[in-house]
Design a protein around this motif. Sequence first.
Motif, PDB file in Angstrom:
ATOM      1  N   ARG A 736       0.890  -1.298   0.012  1.00 46.57           N
ATOM      2  CA  ARG A 736       0.140   0.104   0.201  1.00 46.57           C
ATOM      3  C   ARG A 736       0.834   1.196   0.026  1.00 46.57           C
ATOM      4  O   ARG A 736       2.182   1.467   0.631  1.00 46.57           O
ATOM      5  N   ASN A 737       0.418   2.191  -0.669  1.00 44.93           N
ATOM      6  CA  ASN A 737       1.044   3.525  -0.742  1.00 44.93           C
ATOM      7  C   ASN A 737       0.179   4.660  -0.132  1.00 44.93           C
ATOM      8  O   ASN A 737      -0.821   5.017  -0.935  1.00 44.93           O
ATOM      9  N   GLU A 738       0.341   4.889   1.300  1.00 44.45           N
ATOM     10  CA  GLU A 738      -0.637   5.563   1.806  1.00 44.45           C
ATOM     11  C   GLU A 738      -0.485   7.046   1.251  1.00 44.45           C
ATOM     12  O   GLU A 738      -1.706   7.609   1.159  1.00 44.45           O
ATOM     13  N   GLU A 739       0.640   7.411   1.160  1.00 43.05           N
ATOM     14  CA  GLU A 739       0.795   8.751   0.680  1.00 43.05           C
ATOM     15  C   GLU A 739       0.054   8.942  -0.667  1.00 43.05           C
ATOM     16  O   GLU A 739      -0.627  10.118  -0.691  1.00 43.05           O
ATOM     17  N   ALA A 740       0.078   8.178  -1.651  1.00 39.88           N
ATOM     18  CA  ALA A 740      -0.666   8.231  -2.925  1.00 39.88           C
ATOM     19  C   ALA A 740      -2.110   8.144  -2.679  1.00 39.88           C
ATOM     20  O   ALA A 740      -2.949   9.020  -3.233  1.00 39.88           O
ATOM     21  N   LEU A 741      -2.714   7.586  -1.642  1.00 39.76           N
ATOM     22  CA  LEU A 741      -4.159   7.494  -1.455  1.00 39.76           C
ATOM     23  C   LEU A 741      -4.666   8.684  -0.950  1.00 39.76           C
ATOM     24  O   LEU A 741      -5.631   9.333  -1.055  1.00 39.76           O
ATOM     25  N   ASP A 742      -3.691   9.210   0.126  1.00 35.52           N
ATOM     26  CA  ASP A 742      -4.139  10.337   0.903  1.00 35.52           C
ATOM     27  C   ASP A 742      -3.925  11.535  -0.229  1.00 35.52           C
ATOM     28  O   ASP A 742      -5.021  12.616  -0.105  1.00 35.52           O
ATOM     29  N   LYS A 743      -3.085  11.604  -1.154  1.00 33.66           N
ATOM     30  CA  LYS A 743      -3.177  12.699  -2.283  1.00 33.66           C
ATOM     31  C   LYS A 743      -4.448  12.405  -2.953  1.00 33.66           C
ATOM     32  O   LYS A 743      -5.025  13.525  -3.256  1.00 33.66           O
ATOM     33  N   ARG A 744      -4.529  11.364  -3.397  1.00 35.68           N
ATOM     34  CA  ARG A 744      -5.982  11.228  -4.175  1.00 35.68           C
ATOM     35  C   ARG A 744      -7.142  11.726  -3.703  1.00 35.68           C
ATOM     36  O   ARG A 744      -8.196  12.024  -4.214  1.00 35.68           O
ATOM     37  N   LEU A 745      -7.313  11.168  -2.531  1.00 37.22           N
ATOM     38  CA  LEU A 745      -8.479  11.483  -1.414  1.00 37.22           C
ATOM     39  C   LEU A 745      -8.350  13.072  -1.318  1.00 37.22           C
ATOM     40  O   LEU A 745      -9.741  13.530  -1.245  1.00 37.22           O
ATOM     41  N   ALA A 746      -7.407  13.558  -0.987  1.00 38.04           N
ATOM     42  CA  ALA A 746      -7.422  15.124  -0.779  1.00 38.04           C
ATOM     43  C   ALA A 746      -7.715  15.941  -2.156  1.00 38.04           C
ATOM     44  O   ALA A 746      -8.649  17.070  -1.904  1.00 38.04           O
ATOM     45  N   ALA A 747      -7.259  15.455  -3.314  1.00 38.87           N
ATOM     46  CA  ALA A 747      -7.646  16.090  -4.253  1.00 38.87           C
ATOM     47  C   ALA A 747      -9.122  15.793  -4.861  1.00 38.87           C
ATOM     48  O   ALA A 747      -9.774  16.846  -5.212  1.00 38.87           O
ATOM     49  N   ALA A 748      -9.607  14.598  -4.582  1.00 36.48           N
ATOM     50  CA  ALA A 748     -11.107  14.479  -4.688  1.00 36.48           C
ATOM     51  C   ALA A 748     -12.062  15.259  -3.850  1.00 36.48           C
ATOM     52  O   ALA A 748     -12.831  15.747  -4.295  1.00 36.48           O
ATOM     53  N   LYS A 749     -11.687  15.497  -2.365  1.00 41.97           N
ATOM     54  CA  LYS A 749     -12.592  16.359  -1.606  1.00 41.97           C
ATOM     55  C   LYS A 749     -12.238  17.666  -1.853  1.00 41.97           C
ATOM     56  O   LYS A 749     -13.329  18.446  -2.097  1.00 41.97           O
ATOM     57  N   LYS A 750     -11.118  18.103  -2.155  1.00 40.29           N
ATOM     58  CA  LYS A 750     -11.125  19.632  -2.940  1.00 40.29           C
ATOM     59  C   LYS A 750     -11.752  19.933  -4.182  1.00 40.29           C
ATOM     60  O   LYS A 750     -12.309  20.838  -4.199  1.00 40.29           O
ATOM     61  N   ARG A 751     -11.730  18.643  -5.231  1.00 42.18           N
ATOM     62  CA  ARG A 751     -12.514  19.007  -6.490  1.00 42.18           C
ATOM     63  C   ARG A 751     -14.065  19.161  -5.889  1.00 42.18           C
ATOM     64  O   ARG A 751     -14.842  19.872  -6.472  1.00 42.18           O
ATOM     65  N   GLN A 752     -14.331  17.983  -4.815  1.00 44.04           N
ATOM     66  CA  GLN A 752     -15.957  18.205  -4.607  1.00 44.04           C
ATOM     67  C   GLN A 752     -16.475  19.341  -4.129  1.00 44.04           C
ATOM     68  O   GLN A 752     -17.346  20.026  -4.048  1.00 44.04           O
ATOM     69  N   ASP A 753     -15.466  19.856  -2.957  1.00 47.56           N
ATOM     70  CA  ASP A 753     -15.805  21.395  -2.508  1.00 47.56           C
ATOM     71  C   ASP A 753     -15.808  22.440  -3.470  1.00 47.56           C
ATOM     72  O   ASP A 753     -16.892  23.311  -3.428  1.00 47.56           O
ATOM     73  N   GLU A 754     -14.904  22.299  -4.395  1.00 45.06           N
ATOM     74  CA  GLU A 754     -15.167  23.501  -5.677  1.00 45.06           C
ATOM     75  C   GLU A 754     -16.594  23.328  -6.116  1.00 45.06           C
ATOM     76  O   GLU A 754     -17.034  24.291  -6.641  1.00 45.06           O
TER      77      GLU A 754
END
Length: 886
Positions: A736-754
């Motif tokens: 598992r690459n938790e850092e990549a998953l966290d980045k994807r999740l943060a990007a998805a949340k940011k996109r959803q907020d926008e």
Amino acid sequence: MPKVISHTPPWLCRPSPGASFFTGNPSASVDKKAQNPDAYDGPQRTLAQRGTEVFAVVDNQIRWSDLATLKGEWNSQSKLKKKVSEVDKGASSKKELYRVLTVPVYGEIRQLLISPNGVFMAVVTAHTVHITILPDSSHLSSSETAPLRLKTYQLGPTTHVIPESPVISALWHPLGAHTNVEACIVTVTADAAVRVWELDRNNLWSFDRPSLAIDLKKLVDGNSSDEDFTPLGFGKNKGFSADAFDMEVASASFGGTAQEGEDAWAPMTLWVAMRPGDLYALCPLLPSKWRAPPATIPALSAAIIPKLAAVEDHYSGTEVVEDELVACRQQYEWLKEIDDQDSLDAPEADRVSEMEVFKRPMNPSAIPRLQGPFQFDAGEQIDDLNVTDLFVIPAKLNTEILMMGEDDEGVLEENEQEGLSATIICLSTTSGRVHICLELDGVEGQWLPKARSNTFRTPLSEPADLVLVESLDTVREQLRESNCWPTFTRDIYSRYSFFLTTANNVSFISLSSWAQRLEAELQSQDTSGSQFRLNVICDGAIAVRELLIQLNENDSSLSEQPAHFSNSLVISDYDLGYLLLTYRGFSPQAAVLDEPYNKAYQSFSESIISNLNTPTPPLPLLSKPRRAPYQVPAIFYAEEPLKSFVEDNVPHRHKGTLREPIRLSPSTLDTVAAAHRVLAAHTGLLEKAAADLFRRCERLRGEMRDQLEGIATVAERIQNVSSHIGEDGQRQKGSRNEEALDKRLAAAKKRQDELLSRYSRIRTKISNLGGRPLSDKEKNWIGEIDNLSTSLSKTGDDEHGETLGKRLETAKSLAEDLLAEVKRISAEQQVTAETGGGFTSPSSQPKIPQRLQRAKVADAMKMIDRESAVIDAITARLERLNSGLS
């Protein structure tokens, strides 16, 4: 839009006591179906309510029960389930929590209607109407379980009888004086006969003959109010008329319910829908003693008197009397007679509600003029239009005219200000289609003129058009029934919402959002762009539809039951919640809905949440299945048919032979054959019910298998997402690459907020545009755009009109000519200088001061710079316009 919280609650399902309320004898229904195979073609309104009390027709018996009592009994049994012995369980399950109301009715009961005050109940069969006196709920809920015989009066013993036309609709008049002794009901038969019955328990003659009877087929061709429009009596030959087909009544409904905020003419307008699709209106249709809501008389005065003055001014000085002027004078005479009379003694209930009781005006006439037909263009479906029910949503009260000249205009409640200033008419057809129409002109009181000597003048009567806004299909093609008769049920929370009950489903339809947006646009003072916005509103989504209850017609267990839902009931109670109830055969079908919040409470809660910065709860990822729960067929709980076989089928003289050894004889053969017929019918129903249960179990296994496969697929996808991609480009499972998953999740949340913020901004902007007048800056911008579009669209044929493109080409050509001229002059001067030896004497050239030369050069440079800036700006604007159009 209400959401389904749960389907049929457990206190209405087996083995709870509430299920016995709808349980009948399946064998008796099968025998009745075999004796009368012809399907009934008409409405099924065999369910009525009085608060939480429910009246239902089961096996042609009227049963009464209180839903709150049924739920309370189930709660008490569930709490004491561990403490009750098996014997007590069996005894409690046999306890009947309903009463059977005995009514001497001939024929199968088709409709039950409770009066507005809950004192009377109309029991309608195919041809007869009976009025019963309902006891108080405390008397019905006593410990007695024996059938209760009700005090019953037959309505029109010589009017509504079997040889006459069948009864289609029975309506309690919304403006009738309903008390413990008096009531007013209107009956409409299939041959277009409307009768107003003013019932009085102290006067039995009032149940025998109507106070007002109108034959619509005569009234549609009427020329004078002095003619006889009474329907033909019992036994008289009616002859043949083409109107017998074109004016076959399908349903009738009043235009309003006498509630606050409705148009004053609405509750006194009777709408009648014909089977081919034509609609007619009778306004005003009043009993001899009627009650008026508080705002009715002031609203009529504020509308009739100014209209009469305006029409008289328009036709002043002319000798021609137009129909419009005659109609206005008739309305004024009718209103003047109401104003001249004193209010009668109102009942106690009307005194509390501030309603006044008046006598029906006799001038111009007690019988109004028949308005219509109202028609709409349904396209190719007009030939197949077969109307079954009618639902009318009245227009809102015109508060601006009513409160004109008043200092305080805030005396009306907020809900009275809401609504649409047009009448909405909904029609259902046998195919399950719902047509939603608008009546924009409004229906007002009209009467036929009085007959005058030496004059012959036919009043002008032309068909009126309805605006068809939408047509909805509520039944799928493969689930349509031949005997489908959809019916409407009014919602208790919103005037612009209703329920539609078909043969196998119940749907919720709401027009609230569309009506609010349409009214905001109609009342807007700024008409710029109104046509475009109206087209957007009417071309978009109009009705919001939600399927609440759906039956699977492939179930063979329903074959022995009636193949149509009864009318739906909508109950809102603290103990029961927001409940939708109907039944088919012996199986109740219900849906517990999400009760809408009050507007004040909703705004308060939203403000509290915003102040606390509390995030809204997320929506569930998996929604509950919308399939109705399994109802155990009634045949499993039916008594064995052979128990009563001996008493019902074996003659008394042959009962002794049953205890003797079997002998081969014709009587024994007849007895065995009769027992086989009864037992075969019973076992056949058992086989169908068991086969249906087996198929349901197999389907459940298949659905569980599909769910497990879906879960496995989702698990594999999650594993692939969480796995790490190695250097060779292949996914490495287990890493598992938790850092990549966290980045994807943060990007998805940011996109959803926008996206959410952008959506909220656009929604706020659009909501502010509806009905809001434009500012001066917006108007100037619109004017500039219009001028620019006009200049761009000009062809240049006129002497003053030139497009910007042509002007730009002209400017460029002039600039090129000037540059060529400058080059030519420069070349000539250079040639002249070379031929003159490269020197020109100052005396041969004009002497111009140096200061003037510098000023002229500066002016020329400024002009060139200004022209260049103008050309560059025009070019940039044209490029932007071209990119925007593309």
